[in-house]
Scaffold this motif. Structure first.
Motif, PDB file in Angstrom:
ATOM      1  N   ASN A   1       0.816  -1.213   0.000  1.00 54.79           N
ATOM      2  CA  ASN A   1       0.000   0.000   0.000  1.00 54.79           C
ATOM      3  C   ASN A   1       0.849   1.262   0.000  1.00 54.79           C
ATOM      4  N   LEU A   2       0.235   2.341  -0.483  1.00 60.88           N
ATOM      5  CA  LEU A   2       0.812   3.672  -0.338  1.00 60.88           C
ATOM      6  C   LEU A   2       0.079   4.354   0.813  1.00 60.88           C
ATOM      7  N   ILE A   3       0.840   5.025   1.649  1.00 61.39           N
ATOM      8  CA  ILE A   3       0.288   5.725   2.809  1.00 61.39           C
ATOM      9  C   ILE A   3       0.714   7.184   2.737  1.00 61.39           C
ATOM     10  N   GLN A   4      -0.220   8.072   3.017  1.00 65.65           N
ATOM     11  CA  GLN A   4       0.100   9.509   3.036  1.00 65.65           C
ATOM     12  C   GLN A   4       0.117   9.987   4.485  1.00 65.65           C
ATOM     13  N   ILE A   5       1.104  10.793   4.812  1.00 64.92           N
ATOM     14  CA  ILE A   5       1.094  11.483   6.099  1.00 64.92           C
ATOM     15  C   ILE A   5       0.836  12.947   5.816  1.00 64.92           C
ATOM     16  N   ALA A   6       0.150  13.610   6.738  1.00 63.33           N
ATOM     17  CA  ALA A   6      -0.222  15.002   6.525  1.00 63.33           C
ATOM     18  C   ALA A   6      -0.181  15.767   7.837  1.00 63.33           C
ATOM     19  N   SER A   7       0.186  17.039   7.726  1.00 63.31           N
ATOM     20  CA  SER A   7       0.123  17.919   8.887  1.00 63.31           C
ATOM     21  C   SER A   7      -0.449  19.253   8.444  1.00 63.31           C
ATOM     22  N   GLN A   8      -1.127  19.875   9.380  1.00 66.09           N
ATOM     23  CA  GLN A   8      -1.723  21.177   9.131  1.00 66.09           C
ATOM     24  C   GLN A   8      -1.478  22.009  10.386  1.00 66.09           C
TER      25      GLN A   8
END
Length: 130
Positions: free
Chosen positions: A121-128
């Motif tokens: 799988n591809l996993i995205q990490i995100a921050s705001q």
């Protein structure tokens, strides 16, 4: 209504458990045998042990390969995880050998990065910013 459980298909549950706990830092919540070789195997964030569980679900169903191959081929992450600082997490995970397909990228107020989870799988990490 609340989200209590979501799943991600994995090729090998033992390998997935090692990656999601030892590399990503989740903690095992449930590990119950189901059938001869499969398990009801969930992990949670150590910051929210009573929060949403991620089921590391065996990818044995015939439709899974086609589905995941299409997502990976198009560069679409199967899941997204929130982190405090994408750049810091990218550096930490890169140091542990995680292969990123998208380096940290700022998109307005959100920064994202995408990596392979070693389980298909591809996993995205995100921050705001808060």
């Amino acid at each position: 209504m609340r989200i209590r459980l979501t799943s991600i298909f994995v090729d090998d549950q033992a390998k997935a458990l090692r990656f999601y706990t030892e590399i990503l830092g989740f903690v095992k919540k449930h590990d119950v045998p189901v059938g001869e070789k499969d398990r009801w195997l969930t992990v949670v964030s150590p910051e929210e042990p009573g929060g949403t569980e991620l089921l590391l679900e065996p990818a044995g169903h015939p439709a899974v390969k086609t589905y995941r191959d299409a997502l990976v081929g198009d560069g679409i992450p199967l899941a997204q995880f929130a982190v405090a600082d994408v750049r810091a997490e990218h550096e930490r995970l890169s140091g542990l050998g995680v292969r990123f397909l998208q380096e940290p990228l700022e998109m307005g107020p959100v920064t994202t990065a995408v990596f392979e989870d070693t389980c298909g799988n591809l996993i995205q990490i995100a921050s705001q910013p808060q």
